[in-house]
Structures are given as C-alpha cells and as structure tokens.
Scaffold this active site. Structure first.
Site, PDB file in Angstrom:
ATOM      1  N   SER A   1       0.832  -1.208   0.000  1.00 32.47           N
ATOM      2  CA  SER A   1       0.000   0.000   0.000  1.00 32.47           C
ATOM      3  C   SER A   1       0.868   1.260   0.000  1.00 32.47           C
ATOM      4  CB  SER A   1      -0.878  -0.003   1.253  1.00 32.47           C
ATOM      5  OG  SER A   1      -1.421   1.281   1.485  1.00 32.47           O
TER       6      SER A   1
ATOM      7  N   TYR B   1      -2.244   5.500  -4.211  1.00 36.60           N
ATOM      8  CA  TYR B   1      -3.269   6.506  -3.927  1.00 36.60           C
ATOM      9  C   TYR B   1      -2.791   7.785  -4.589  1.00 36.60           C
ATOM     10  CZ  TYR B   1      -5.843   3.951  -0.260  1.00 36.60           C
ATOM     11  OH  TYR B   1      -6.618   3.067   0.432  1.00 36.60           O
TER      12      TYR B   1
ATOM     13  N   THR C   1      -5.921   2.587  -6.842  1.00 34.46           N
ATOM     14  CA  THR C   1      -7.177   2.539  -6.079  1.00 34.46           C
ATOM     15  C   THR C   1      -8.044   3.738  -6.426  1.00 34.46           C
ATOM     16  OG1 THR C   1      -6.130   1.314  -4.306  1.00 34.46           O
ATOM     17  CG2 THR C   1      -8.145   2.499  -3.741  1.00 34.46           C
TER      18      THR C   1
ATOM     19  N   LYS D   1      -8.554  -0.688  -9.051  1.00 30.67           N
ATOM     20  CA  LYS D   1      -9.171  -1.286  -7.853  1.00 30.67           C
ATOM     21  C   LYS D   1     -10.318  -0.419  -7.340  1.00 30.67           C
ATOM     22  CE  LYS D   1      -7.834  -2.799  -3.185  1.00 30.67           C
ATOM     23  NZ  LYS D   1      -8.453  -1.885  -2.244  1.00 30.67           N
TER      24      LYS D   1
ATOM     25  N   HIS E   1     -13.662  -1.864  -1.094  1.00 26.13           N
ATOM     26  CA  HIS E   1     -12.624  -1.520  -0.117  1.00 26.13           C
ATOM     27  C   HIS E   1     -12.865  -2.269   1.205  1.00 26.13           C
ATOM     28  CE1 HIS E   1      -9.387   1.655  -0.092  1.00 26.13           C
ATOM     29  NE2 HIS E   1      -9.319   1.287   1.168  1.00 26.13           N
TER      30      HIS E   1
HETATM   31  C1  LIG Z   1      -6.691  -2.571   7.569  1.00 26.31           C
HETATM   32  C2  LIG Z   1      -6.966  -2.339   6.123  1.00 26.31           C
HETATM   33  C3  LIG Z   1      -6.250  -1.369   5.441  1.00 26.31           C
HETATM   34  C4  LIG Z   1      -6.485  -1.146   4.085  1.00 26.31           C
HETATM   35  N1  LIG Z   1      -5.724  -0.242   3.400  1.00 26.31           N
HETATM   36  C5  LIG Z   1      -5.853  -0.121   2.058  1.00 26.31           C
HETATM   37  C6  LIG Z   1      -4.964   0.684   1.320  1.00 26.31           C
HETATM   38  O1  LIG Z   1      -4.044   1.284   1.864  1.00 26.31           O
HETATM   39  N2  LIG Z   1      -5.156   0.753  -0.019  1.00 26.31           N
HETATM   40  C7  LIG Z   1      -6.162   0.098  -0.659  1.00 26.31           C
HETATM   41  O2  LIG Z   1      -6.306   0.210  -1.873  1.00 26.31           O
HETATM   42  N3  LIG Z   1      -7.009  -0.694   0.032  1.00 26.31           N
HETATM   43  C8  LIG Z   1      -6.869  -0.822   1.366  1.00 26.31           C
HETATM   44  N4  LIG Z   1      -7.697  -1.667   2.049  1.00 26.31           N
HETATM   45  C9  LIG Z   1      -8.698  -2.445   1.330  1.00 26.31           C
HETATM   46  C10 LIG Z   1      -8.095  -3.770   0.874  1.00 26.31           C
HETATM   47  O3  LIG Z   1      -7.142  -3.563  -0.132  1.00 26.31           O
HETATM   48  C11 LIG Z   1      -9.157  -4.726   0.329  1.00 26.31           C
HETATM   49  O4  LIG Z   1      -9.937  -4.055  -0.617  1.00 26.31           O
HETATM   50  C12 LIG Z   1     -10.050  -5.299   1.419  1.00 26.31           C
HETATM   51  O5  LIG Z   1      -9.330  -5.514   2.605  1.00 26.31           O
HETATM   52  C13 LIG Z   1     -10.640  -6.619   0.955  1.00 26.31           C
HETATM   53  O6  LIG Z   1     -11.529  -7.115   1.890  1.00 26.31           O
HETATM   54  P1  LIG Z   1     -11.179  -8.230   2.995  1.00 26.31           P
HETATM   55  O7  LIG Z   1     -10.374  -7.535   4.044  1.00 26.31           O
HETATM   56  O8  LIG Z   1     -12.524  -8.621   3.464  1.00 26.31           O
HETATM   57  O9  LIG Z   1     -10.399  -9.326   2.316  1.00 26.31           O
HETATM   58  C14 LIG Z   1      -7.493  -1.889   3.408  1.00 26.31           C
HETATM   59  C15 LIG Z   1      -8.207  -2.852   4.111  1.00 26.31           C
HETATM   60  C16 LIG Z   1      -7.952  -3.095   5.439  1.00 26.31           C
HETATM   61  C17 LIG Z   1      -8.731  -4.154   6.163  1.00 26.31           C
END
Ligand SMILES: Cc1cc2nc3c(=O)[nH]c(=O)nc-3n(C[C@H](O)[C@H](O)[C@H](O)COP(=O)(O)O)c2cc1C
Length: 379
Positions: free
Chosen positions: A107, A130, A156, A252, A276
């Site tokens: 990330s 981002y 994203t 994404k 997300h």
């Molecule tokens: C703690 C956390 C931090 C996240 N940070 C980002 C991020 O920095 N960039 C991003 O594109 N998605 C981020 N996401 C979304 C994840 O990339 C992803 O879409 C999501 O976790 C998928 O769902 P799941 O946790 O149920 O597998 C984050 C998700 C979580 C749980």
C-alpha cells in the site's frame, strides 16, 4: 499452532496480540459496517454442487493473474499500516507471499517503504497507488515503484475521500500511536507487540515521510487523507498514470457496471471488483453480489479480479466460479500477521489453499482453471 484450522482462529489470536486500536483498524468497516458484514455473509449464501465418483487425483490451484504465474489465484490486498499489526509487517507479508508463490501488494500507506520491501525480498511485488494532490509526489512514487522492480501498479479508485470509520475515530487511531493513558494501556497489555516495535525503526508511513512536501500531521490518517488525497481524481488522471507507469495496471474499487465499462476502456490489464472491504460506502452491495453483473458487462474486455469478504478457500472458488480470474485477501492475512508474524501469513495462505483444494475436489474438479459456474448449486 495445530489448533489453527481456519482464518477465524488467526483472528482470535491476533485480537490477543495486537493493541486494540490496530486490531480494530483491521476489523472494521465504515458507519454501521453493513457492507463489511454483507461481503462475508453473501459468500455464505452461495451453495456448492457436490459431485461424486470423479477422478480427484493430481489437482492444481495454479493459474495466472494478469499473465503472471500464481500458485493459487489469491493475492494479498494492499493494506495501510500493516506494519502496525506486527513490527516490519509489510516485509514479513511480502516474504511469505513470495515464498508461497502469490502476489503481495504494498500500500501507499504502508509502514515499511517500497525500498524497505524491495531490499528484503527477491521476487517482484505489486504497488498500490493513492493519488495525492501533489502530482510531483505521485510521479516520484511511481518512479520509486519502477526502480524497485514492482511488476504491477494497482490504482485505487474508491478512496478520494475517507469513509467514516467509527472504531478508528473512537480509538484515536494514529501511526505511530499517541502516548495517552488509553493508548499506553492498549500497548502495555500486548508486550510481545511492544518488543517487536522496539526492535524496528519502521513506525511511520515511510513511503511518505521525507518524500512529500508540506505534510503537517502525518500521524493522523484521517486528517492527512483529507488534506492530501485528491478529491478531483478522474478518468483522465487514470490515463496520465497509465502512461507514466507504462507497465501492467490494475484498477481497484469498481462496484458498478457503468464504472466497469469506463475502466475497461482505459485499457487496464485488470479491474478489481471491490468496495474496499466495506470501509468506504456503507450501504453499497457486497462485492461478490456485484461480480456476475460486472462479468456480464465487461468480462470479454478486461480481466476481472475480486476482493472483499474472502475468509476461506471455498470463497475463492465461488468467486472464480462466478467469473473472477483472481482474488485478494485483506483481513485474513492481516490476522495471520498480527497473530504470528510471517508464519501467520503463511498459515493464512496454507489454510485458504487447503480449503480451496479439498472443496474443488469435492465439487468434481481437478484444476482451478476448469472451475466455472457448474460447481455452484442452482435452486
Ligand atoms: C486494515 C486495512 C487497510 C487497508 N488499506 C488499504 C490501502 O491502503 N489501499 C487500498 O487500496 N485498500 C486498502 N484496504 C482495502 C483492501 O485492499 C481490500 O480491498 C479489502 O481488505 C478486501 O476485503 P477483505 O479484508 O474482506 O479481504 C485496506 C483494508 C484493510 C482491512
């Protein structure tokens, strides 16, 4: 360790080992968390078709995602602050993923920097971008990802502004953590975590710290996002980034057919059907419920991936059966990381692979590349 059989076991362990504010950061969605819950429960509502007396020898989960070989179609999602679930979290997760043969996505909001992860891994990883208002910083980030040899850029699209996450606001989440009595207590009750953190220098957003101009309060994720992320991001910017990057591009955060059509037109290599992880628009449908419509709309134009709510290998198979070429896990690997570092991430991947393998066989298939909607039970 032998009692860790499913992702829920890793979650319980992580809750015991990670300070509350960071465990909650992972285990939360926006507002009422209805979309977060629907992501999981909608998977549970899909039933599988049991088949018998089919040759089940010589099975394989191996396939490709954007043309890159993977031992199973499960990448690690980009997750901000993974280095707060466990010291050096992104490095450990990237190593575990590389050894397992699946992509790791770093990330923009990671604790370990692009350079930190590149120095500690031998295989290329993916970088998630981002887009900030400061375009020089964006240019520089893309350049750094190129220099590090990243083999895909994941752009994203669904976080121009931050969804309201009540747990984080109530917890006063920041990185590094604040030293109020509440936060000190949360950390003191997790001594192993504290020891790990004392043993590393990586405790802030190292992709940003020292690289971005005029950053006033980096520790407060919500105020920093509001200040720096570009709310005017549009499809022309996608074109600009695609040209700057010049390599495999994954978009994404697509959850709507019209957006899927726009995304396919950009010539991106894949799109990720995603909300997300229920962390942005609460009240939006689950990603698995939107997958069939998006596959119908653009399945012949662009490779389709899915994330959100995958908690088992069965969920992976269901997504593949409904037309995804690849999937991603966010929380499952974070729980593994919080529970037991690199070993925990490997454990999460092993759990998912084993479940996918056994389920595939019981549905009468030997290769994941042969899995299609015929494995699903239809009423
Ligand atoms: C703690 C956390 C931090 C996240 N940070 C980002 C991020 O920095 N960039 C991003 O594109 N998605 C981020 N996401 C979304 C994840 O990339 C992803 O879409 C999501 O976790 C998928 O769902 P799941 O946790 O149920 O597998 C984050 C998700 C979580 C749980």
């Amino acid at each position: 360790m032998s009692t860790v059989l499913e992702i829920a076991d890793l979650k319980k362990l992580a809750q015991r080992r990670v300070p509350k504010m960071f465990f909650d950061y992972a285990d939360s969605g926006a507002w009422t968390e209805s979309t977060y819950r629907a992501n999981e429960s909608d998977f549970a509502n899909i039933k599988l078709r049991q088949r018998v007396l089919v040759d089940m020898t010589d099975r394989s989960l191996a396939t490709t995602m954007i043309g890159q070989n993977v031992t199973m179609p499960v990448a690690l999602s980009p997750t901000g602050l993974a280095g707060m679930q466990h010291a050096d979290g992104e490095i450990l997760a990237a190593q575990a993923a590389a050894e397992f043969g699946v992509p790791f996505t770093l990330s923009t909001m990671s604790i370990c920097s692009i350079e930190d992860v590149a120095a500690a891994t031998k295989k290329p990883f993916w970088f998630q971008l981002y887009v900030m208002k400061d375009r020089d910083f964006v240019r520089n980030l893309i350049e750094r990802a190129k220099v590090a040899g990243c083999s895909a850029l994941v752009l994203t699209l669904d976080l121009q502004i931050l969804g309201q996450r009540h747990k984080d606001l109530r917890n006063g989440l920041s990185a590094p953590p604040k030293f109020t009595p509440k936060h000190i207590w949360q950390m003191m009750t997790r001594p192993q975590w504290c020891l790990g953190m004392m043993g590393t220098q990586r405790r802030t957003f190292r992709n940003i710290d020292g690289h971005a101009k005029g950053v006033s309060d980096l520790s407060s994720l919500s105020s920093w996002t509001a200040e720096q992320f570009d709310p005017k991001l549009n499809w022309d910017d996608v074109e600009w980034i695609k040209n700057l990057w010049g390599g495999p591009l994954i978009l994404k955060g697509i959850l709507d057919e019209e957006d899927a059509l726009m995304a396919a037109k950009t010539g991106a290599d894949a799109i990720i059907v995603s909300n997300h992880g229920g962390r942005q628009l609460d009240g939006a449908p689950s990603s698995i419920s939107m997958l069939p419509r998006i596959v119908d709309t653009v399945g012949d134009k662009v490779e389709i991936h899915l994330d959100g709510g995958i908690r088992s290998g069965q969920d992976v198979l269901k997504a593949i059966a409904l037309g995804a070429k690849g999937t991603y896990i966010g929380r499952p690997f974070l729980y593994g990381l919080g529970a037991m570092g690199k070993t925990g991430v490997t454990k999460a991947l092993e759990i998912i692979a084993r479940e996918a393998d056994i389920t595939m066989a019981l549905c009468g298939k030997r290769r994941i590349t042969d899995v299609d909607s015929s494995i699903l039970h239809k009423d």
